[in-house]
Design an enzyme around this catalytic site. Sequence first.
Site, PDB file in Angstrom:
ATOM      1  N   LYS A 378       0.834  -1.211   0.000  1.00  8.56           N
ATOM      2  CA  LYS A 378       0.000   0.000   0.000  1.00  8.56           C
ATOM      3  C   LYS A 378       0.867   1.258   0.000  1.00  8.56           C
ATOM      4  CE  LYS A 378      -4.115  -2.032   2.013  1.00  8.56           C
ATOM      5  NZ  LYS A 378      -5.164  -1.956   3.004  1.00  8.56           N
ATOM      6  N   ASP A 497     -40.468 -25.624  28.966  1.00 14.47           N
ATOM      7  CA  ASP A 497     -39.957 -26.525  27.930  1.00 14.47           C
ATOM      8  C   ASP A 497     -38.989 -27.487  28.647  1.00 14.47           C
ATOM      9  OD1 ASP A 497     -39.077 -27.397  25.289  1.00 14.47           O
ATOM     10  OD2 ASP A 497     -37.262 -26.250  25.730  1.00 14.47           O
TER      11      ASP A 497
END
Length: 723
Positions: A378, A497
């Site tokens: 870069k 549940d």
Amino acid sequence: MKRILIVANRLPVNVKIVNDEIVFHQSAGGLATGLNSLEVDYEKHWIGWPGIYPEKQEHKEKIQEALEQTLTHPVFLSEKEVLHYYEGFSNKTIWPLFHYFLEYTQYKREFWEEYKSVNQAFCEEVVKIARPDDIIWVHDYHLMLLPQLLREKLPHTQIGFFLHIPFPSYELIRTLPWRKQLLEGLLGADLVGFHTFEYLRHFTSAISRILNLEPKLGRVYNENRIVQLDAFPMGIDYGKFNDASEQPEVKGLVRSFRENFGKGKIILSVDRLDYTKGILQRLWAFDRLLKEHPSYKGQISLLLLVVPSRYNVDNYKALKDEIDKTVGNINGKYTNLTWTPIYYLYRSVHFEQLAAMYYNADVALVTPLRDGMNLVAKEFVASKKNEKGVLILSEMAGSAVELCDAICINPNDLDSIVRALHEALQMPEEDQKERMGVMQKIIRKQSIQKWAKDFIAVLENSYLRQLRNEEKEVCDTVKQKIKDDYKSSQKRLILLDYDGTLVPYIESPQKASPDRDLLQMLNDIGSKAGSSCVILSGRDRGNLQKWFDGSKVQIVAEYGSWFREDQQWTQTCELSDEWKEEILPYMQEFVDKTPGSFIEEKSHSLGWHYRKSDAWLSNLRVQEFMNALIYPCTKLNLEIIEGNKIIEIRVGGISKDEAIEKWLHKDNWDFIMAIGDDQTDEDMFKLLPEKAYSIKVGFGATNARYNLSSSQEVREILQQLHE
Ligand code: ADQ
């Protein structure tokens, strides 16, 4: 003012003791630049190793005092600690492993022990400095345990972690004896960042396979916390490199370089000394280029710049010797009185020299075998003010994701490097400018400033999400309120549940039976005058009857097709099981090709469990399963329901809803609490009156009013009701 504490192995300062006096100067790295540019003005503190071993306590104190004036806080380490933690575990274990050099990876317990204790030492230092509303940003592979250590001490502080090196494939990570601890360490952060999506993908795969977590959409729920995962490609200070060629000092250097090199083209190579950078491969390719294209002799030179690094690690010494030898061989073979093929500099150079080299080079040869990002590529692109020059870039560097207009090569394929060099040296100027222009646009935008800003913004957002999440958590006040409301009410309904709520998920569903304490507690709650305790499960009626034989709990089995009230079982509708014959062979096929999976047959449903199967394979098989069964199931009026690591097929039209409605309207309840963990429980939460306590076990989007983390916590809540 808001503060950021940046924690990294090494402080961005060079400290020396000269004649008993402390001399230090700041080294302005990319990270400091990025953070200095943040729009919100944060007070930045740095915490890390100062790079020296002061022998005298008095020197330590002086260093501490001097550095603290610049908001820099030293963590002093002994030579032994540095040997095992830094040179050892960091650079002989993680570094090679994460860069796919399995053959260099050392798995030594003493390295690991020191790594743990130095991470702990860092933690203590940070805790001394941190304030509750600070942002803590931990950097890199030296401190992968630190986020979790900090989380234990500072549960409500914003913590981010960024990894500067690749995160490798699961196949590599799995070789590490301490893989679990490292991953857990990272998940102490609110945000874990990587350079590329590929590393992020590898990380999510590792945490799902090793920690059994299920990351979704860049997020993972780790116990009661949300951890955000994302990619932030690190950039550079674009302006600094782009404008450098206009500085008088750089201009002078550019001129004198050109005079030295004459008209010949310059191929530039810039790296830290490291076996991951592919320096030798580059030299071999250069040698091959001169052999295969002799016309380049006298016309091109390679400027090889290597920064000394980790010289105390054996591999690095050997690599340095090998580079010296190879450069010597090539130069010995081709040099003549007017031309030197390779100019070799083994040293660090200052910014102006580096900028002049970037500006002058015709080609940058960046060919790492693996690299997290690679900033050199870069920096070269940014330095090309006149847009002339060609970048040759390894596809194994993170930066290759963004720099698609470079000539991409496979660093292990020397022929491809030779071809790329030839192409670059022959590339017409317009093509160079076109490619360079595109790449400059990308890195100008994705600068170091943007990188830091993006990371902090996402960290702050994840933190806010975490706070919202915590608001829904069943805290002590809510627990107390549940208890008080329960005790003061006359008619109570408790809907529970079973799997994942009352008992944790385990590999074999048959083994998830209730223990004695749980049975006793549920029975006691169910026996209280005016109370009904109902278990709603997808499990088989026979199974539930066996476990809860004689218990005062009421049961809704097989998602509502059966219910037991006061010990009497009733079937809600007359169902035929003939469909099973047709569906079973399809399901059996999936069992055969998905090791670890199996079929559970219930009276009116069939379940395909795949909890024990490989996560990746079962993901694939679930999609295939759905595709294969959708037609026969529609034809037979069957429903396909995805649960927690199970797909169930059952007769259409049965659901827990009817059973729930029935219970809700059975009496004039003044206390209702429903707890569940999976998708089918979401419907139950929706049916409840507003004032009911609805609680989801686990985190994530839910219709429930509250969340809690585990079945253990459910038991604690039930326990306090029956006290
Ligand atoms: P590094 O492995 O050090 O960083 P890189 O990203 O290329 O690799 O950064 C090197 C830095 O050193 C560049 O800024 C470069 O200018 C400088 N440099 C190189 N040679 C020099 C010399 N001779 N003199 C002076 N300076 C020199 C790790 C990861 C990378 C990741 C970075 C940032 O290995 O993959 O890109 O962190 O996250």
